[in-house]
Write an enzyme that holds these catalytic residues in place. Structure first.
Site, PDB file in Angstrom:
ATOM      1  N   CYS A 124      31.596  46.046  34.919  1.00 30.13           N
ATOM      2  CA  CYS A 124      31.532  44.554  34.025  1.00 30.13           C
ATOM      3  C   CYS A 124      30.123  44.325  33.137  1.00 30.13           C
ATOM      4  O   CYS A 124      30.023  43.621  32.783  1.00 30.13           O
ATOM      5  CB  CYS A 124      31.666  43.653  34.998  1.00 30.13           C
ATOM      6  SG  CYS A 124      33.292  43.776  36.150  1.00 30.13           S
ATOM      7  N   HIS A 258      29.290  37.421  32.072  1.00 31.70           N
ATOM      8  CA  HIS A 258      30.528  37.916  32.630  1.00 31.70           C
ATOM      9  C   HIS A 258      31.554  37.076  33.396  1.00 31.70           C
ATOM     10  O   HIS A 258      31.148  36.119  34.172  1.00 31.70           O
ATOM     11  CB  HIS A 258      30.275  39.218  33.494  1.00 31.70           C
ATOM     12  CG  HIS A 258      31.555  39.825  34.182  1.00 31.70           C
ATOM     13  ND1 HIS A 258      32.335  40.267  33.572  1.00 31.70           N
ATOM     14  CD2 HIS A 258      31.735  40.231  35.350  1.00 31.70           C
ATOM     15  CE1 HIS A 258      33.512  40.684  34.237  1.00 31.70           C
ATOM     16  NE2 HIS A 258      32.767  40.622  35.414  1.00 31.70           N
ATOM     17  N   ASN A 289      39.383  38.157  34.686  1.00 24.31           N
ATOM     18  CA  ASN A 289      38.341  38.694  34.612  1.00 24.31           C
ATOM     19  C   ASN A 289      38.697  40.431  33.893  1.00 24.31           C
ATOM     20  O   ASN A 289      39.534  40.947  34.724  1.00 24.31           O
ATOM     21  CB  ASN A 289      37.522  39.254  36.127  1.00 24.31           C
ATOM     22  CG  ASN A 289      36.401  40.224  36.224  1.00 24.31           C
ATOM     23  OD1 ASN A 289      36.351  40.904  35.163  1.00 24.31           O
ATOM     24  ND2 ASN A 289      35.773  40.248  37.295  1.00 24.31           N
TER      25      ASN A 289
HETATM   26  C1  LIG Z   1      37.093  36.855  45.895  1.00 23.86           C
HETATM   27  C2  LIG Z   1      36.842  35.383  46.107  1.00 23.86           C
HETATM   28  C3  LIG Z   1      37.338  34.410  45.054  1.00 23.86           C
HETATM   29  C4  LIG Z   1      36.963  35.099  47.541  1.00 23.86           C
HETATM   30  O1  LIG Z   1      36.685  33.965  47.962  1.00 23.86           O
HETATM   31  P1  LIG Z   1      35.935  33.438  48.969  1.00 23.86           P
HETATM   32  O2  LIG Z   1      35.557  32.092  48.841  1.00 23.86           O
HETATM   33  O3  LIG Z   1      34.597  34.169  48.960  1.00 23.86           O
HETATM   34  O4  LIG Z   1      36.858  33.656  50.108  1.00 23.86           O
HETATM   35  P2  LIG Z   1      36.284  34.134  51.650  1.00 23.86           P
HETATM   36  O5  LIG Z   1      36.373  35.669  51.743  1.00 23.86           O
HETATM   37  O6  LIG Z   1      35.122  33.528  52.184  1.00 23.86           O
HETATM   38  O7  LIG Z   1      37.797  33.489  52.482  1.00 23.86           O
HETATM   39  C5  LIG Z   1      37.780  32.275  52.623  1.00 23.86           C
HETATM   40  C6  LIG Z   1      39.089  31.912  52.944  1.00 23.86           C
HETATM   41  O8  LIG Z   1      39.989  32.227  52.240  1.00 23.86           O
HETATM   42  C7  LIG Z   1      40.838  33.080  52.813  1.00 23.86           C
HETATM   43  N1  LIG Z   1      41.364  33.969  51.249  1.00 23.86           N
HETATM   44  C8  LIG Z   1      40.504  34.948  50.961  1.00 23.86           C
HETATM   45  N2  LIG Z   1      41.154  35.522  49.628  1.00 23.86           N
HETATM   46  C9  LIG Z   1      42.230  34.832  49.484  1.00 23.86           C
HETATM   47  C10 LIG Z   1      42.959  34.757  48.492  1.00 23.86           C
HETATM   48  N3  LIG Z   1      42.923  35.612  47.349  1.00 23.86           N
HETATM   49  N4  LIG Z   1      44.145  33.731  48.427  1.00 23.86           N
HETATM   50  C11 LIG Z   1      44.129  32.795  49.450  1.00 23.86           C
HETATM   51  N5  LIG Z   1      43.234  33.009  50.331  1.00 23.86           N
HETATM   52  C12 LIG Z   1      42.095  33.838  50.526  1.00 23.86           C
HETATM   53  C13 LIG Z   1      40.307  33.835  53.639  1.00 23.86           C
HETATM   54  O9  LIG Z   1      41.519  34.399  54.512  1.00 23.86           O
HETATM   55  C14 LIG Z   1      39.607  32.827  54.186  1.00 23.86           C
HETATM   56  O10 LIG Z   1      40.199  32.020  55.011  1.00 23.86           O
HETATM   57  P3  LIG Z   1      39.896  31.627  56.545  1.00 23.86           P
HETATM   58  O11 LIG Z   1      38.777  30.382  56.174  1.00 23.86           O
HETATM   59  O12 LIG Z   1      41.094  30.708  57.047  1.00 23.86           O
HETATM   60  O13 LIG Z   1      39.370  32.455  57.257  1.00 23.86           O
HETATM   61  C15 LIG Z   1      35.182  35.500  45.983  1.00 23.86           C
HETATM   62  O14 LIG Z   1      34.422  36.013  47.104  1.00 23.86           O
HETATM   63  C16 LIG Z   1      34.559  35.869  44.651  1.00 23.86           C
HETATM   64  O15 LIG Z   1      35.064  35.370  43.599  1.00 23.86           O
HETATM   65  N6  LIG Z   1      33.667  36.733  44.834  1.00 23.86           N
HETATM   66  C17 LIG Z   1      33.111  37.313  43.872  1.00 23.86           C
HETATM   67  C18 LIG Z   1      34.105  38.097  42.797  1.00 23.86           C
HETATM   68  C19 LIG Z   1      33.629  38.710  41.506  1.00 23.86           C
HETATM   69  O16 LIG Z   1      33.069  38.052  40.795  1.00 23.86           O
HETATM   70  N7  LIG Z   1      33.963  39.801  41.436  1.00 23.86           N
HETATM   71  C20 LIG Z   1      33.888  40.818  40.381  1.00 23.86           C
HETATM   72  C21 LIG Z   1      32.378  40.842  40.150  1.00 23.86           C
HETATM   73  S1  LIG Z   1      32.227  41.930  38.666  1.00 23.86           S
END
Ligand SMILES: CC(C)(COP(=O)(O)OP(=O)(O)OC[C@H]1O[C@@H](n2cnc3c(N)ncnc32)[C@H](O)[C@@H]1OP(=O)(O)O)[C@@H](O)C(=O)NCCC(=O)NCCS
EC number: 2.3.1.180
Length: 333
Positions: A124, A258, A289
Site C-alpha cells: 500500500c 492510503h 482498499n
Molecule cells: C480490520 C478492522 C476493520 C477490524 O476492526 P476492529 O475494530 O479492529 O475489530 P476487532 O478485531 O477489535 O474486533 C472487534 C469485534 O468485532 C468482531 N469482528 C472482527 N472482524 C469482524 C468483521 N469483519 N465483521 C464483523 N465482526 C468482526 C470481533 O469478533 C470482535 O467481536 P467481540 O467484541 O464480540 O469479540 C480494523 O482492525 C482495521 O481496519 N485495521 C486496519 C486495517 C488496515 O487498514 N489494513 C490495511 C493496511 S494497508
C-alpha cells in the site's frame, strides 16, 4: 596508468506530476453481498471501516489490463505518447508472475519500448515509493519522463471466509507521469520500513508451500496492530514530509492518505491538525482498499470531480505490508 574521470549524469532541478489516470474494477460489491461468510453486516462494516462498496474487476480482467488502462490515460493526460516514456515503474503485489516484470509488458503495450521497466513490491506504500524513485530518476538525469503505476487486482488474493482483511479489498489501477518542471512539484520523500512487523499483513503461505498442497495463498492481517501502527506512527511520518517540503498544515489543500480505513483517515487528520478547509480523499467508501492503486485513484477522483484544482498542494502517505511507508507533498497535475 591514468584512469579517466567518469561522467555522471545530472538532470533538471525540479520535477512534477504531469498527468494522471485511473481505472476501477467495474463491479461495485456491497457489504451485504460479502457479509454472510464472515458473519458480519452492512452496519458493522460501515461503522468500523467506512466502506459501503468495493470496486472489483471481472474474471476476464487481470491486473495488467487495469495497469495498462490507467497508464494510457496518464500518458494522454500528460500530453505525451508512449514513445516519450523513458522508464516504467509498476507497483503491485497481485501480479501472478515472479518474472518477467509486469512493467516491461506494460511498456511494450503502450509503445514505450525501450523504456527501462521494473516492478516494485511495497504494497500500500508502493505508489509513494514509486513517486520517490521517479522524482530521483528524473532529477539525476537517468530518465526524462517516468510512468509510475499502482495496480492491484486484490480480489485474486481474497478468501471470502476471512474476517481480517478480505472484505476491505478492491481492484483498480492509478498511474501518473513524472517529468521535468520549472518549479518544485514533488517534496522530499520520507520513507522507511519495519520488517519486525512482517507478519502484521501477509500472504498466508509462500509459493513454495503451494507445491506441497497448501493451496492458493490469500491475505491476512492483524487488524488491531495495523490500526494502531497506522494511527500512531504514520501521522508523524506525514508531518515529517510537510516539514521536509517546507510547508505547514495550513498550506495543504488536499490530504490523500492510503485508503485503508475511514477511522484511520479521521485520526490522522486530528493528529496532523489539518484545518477543515483541507479536502480529504475518502474514496475508500466506494472503492475499498486497492493497495498500491488507492492514492492515485483517490487523487484522480478529487481532480475529476473538481474537489481540488490543478496546482493544489497535496499531502500523500502510503503505508502497509512490510511494514513499509512513504509520504511526500506534491503539486497536483
Ligand atoms: C480490520 C478492522 C476493520 C477490524 O476492526 P476492529 O475494530 O479492529 O475489530 P476487532 O478485531 O477489535 O474486533 C472487534 C469485534 O468485532 C468482531 N469482528 C472482527 N472482524 C469482524 C468483521 N469483519 N465483521 C464483523 N465482526 C468482526 C470481533 O469478533 C470482535 O467481536 P467481540 O467484541 O464480540 O469479540 C480494523 O482492525 C482495521 O481496519 N485495521 C486496519 C486495517 C488496515 O487498514 N489494513 C490495511 C493496511 S494497508
Amino acid at each position: 596508468m591514468t584512469r579517466p574521470t567518469l561522467t555522471q549524469s545530472t538532470g533538471p532541478a525540479h520535477t512534477r506530476i504531469l498527468g494522471i489516470g485511473g481505472v476501477r474494477g467495474e463491479n461495485l460489491v456491497t457489504n451485504d453481498e460479502i457479509a454472510g461468510p464472515i458473519d458480519s453486516s452492512d452496519e458493522w462494516i460501515r461503522q468500523r471501516t467506512g466502506i459501503v462498496t468495493r470496486a472489483r474487476a471481472g474474471a476476464e480482467t487481470d491486473v495488467l489490463d487495469l495497469a495498462e488502462q490507467a497508464a494510457r490515460r496518464a500518458v494522454e493526460h500528460a500530453g505525451l505518447t508512449g514513445a516519450d516514456i523513458d522508464a516504467v515503474i509498476l507497483s503491485t503485489v497481485t501480479y501472478f508472475h515472479q518474472t518477467p516484470a509486469g512493467a516491461a509488458i506494460i511498456a511494450d503495450r503502450i509503445g514505450a519500448t525501450p523504456a527501462a521497466a521494473f516492478d516494485i513490491s511495497a504494497a500500500c506504500a508502493g505508489y509513494c515509493y514509486g513517486i520517490g524513485q521517479a522524482d530521483a530518476l528524473v532529477r539525476s538525469g537517468a530518465a526524462r519522463h517516468v510512468l509510475v503505476i499502482g495496480a492491484e487486482k486484490m480480489s485474486d488474493f481474497i478468501d471470502p471466509t476471512d474476517r481480517s482483511i478480505s472484505f476491505l479489498l478492491g481492484d483498480g489501477a492509478g498511474a501518473v507521469v513524472i517529468g521535468p518542471s520549472d518549479t518544485p512539484g514533488i517534496g522530499p520523500t520520507v520513507w522507511g520500513s519495519d520488517g519486525g512487523q512482517a507478519q502484521a499483513i501477509r500472504q498466508t503461505h509462500s509459493w513454495k508451500e503451494t507445491q506441497t498442497g497448501a493451496g492458493w495463498p490469500t491475505l491476512r492481517q492483524e487488524g488491531q496492530s495495523v490500526f494502531k501502527w497506522a494511527v500512531w506512527q504514520m501521522a508523524p511520518v506525514a508531518q515529517k514530509a510537510m516539514d521536509a517540503a517546507g510547508v505547514t498544515a495550513d498550506d495543504i489543500e488536499a490530504f490523500i492518505p492510503h485508503q485503508a480505513n475511514m477511522r484511520i483517515i479521521d485520526q490522522m487528520i486530528k493528529q496532523l491538525k489539518l484545518p477543515e478547509t483541507v479536502v480529504v480523499a475518502r474514496d475508500i467508501a466506494d472503492t475499498g482498499n486497492t493497495s498500491a492503486a488507492s492514492i492515485p485513484l483517490a487523487t484522480e477522483r478529487l481532480l475529476r470531480e473538481g474537489k481540488v484544482s490543478s496546482g493544489a498542494l497535496a499531502l500523500q502517505i502510503g503505508f502497509g505490508a512490510g511494514l513499509v511507508y512513504a509520504a511526500q507533498v506534491v503539486v497536483l497535475p
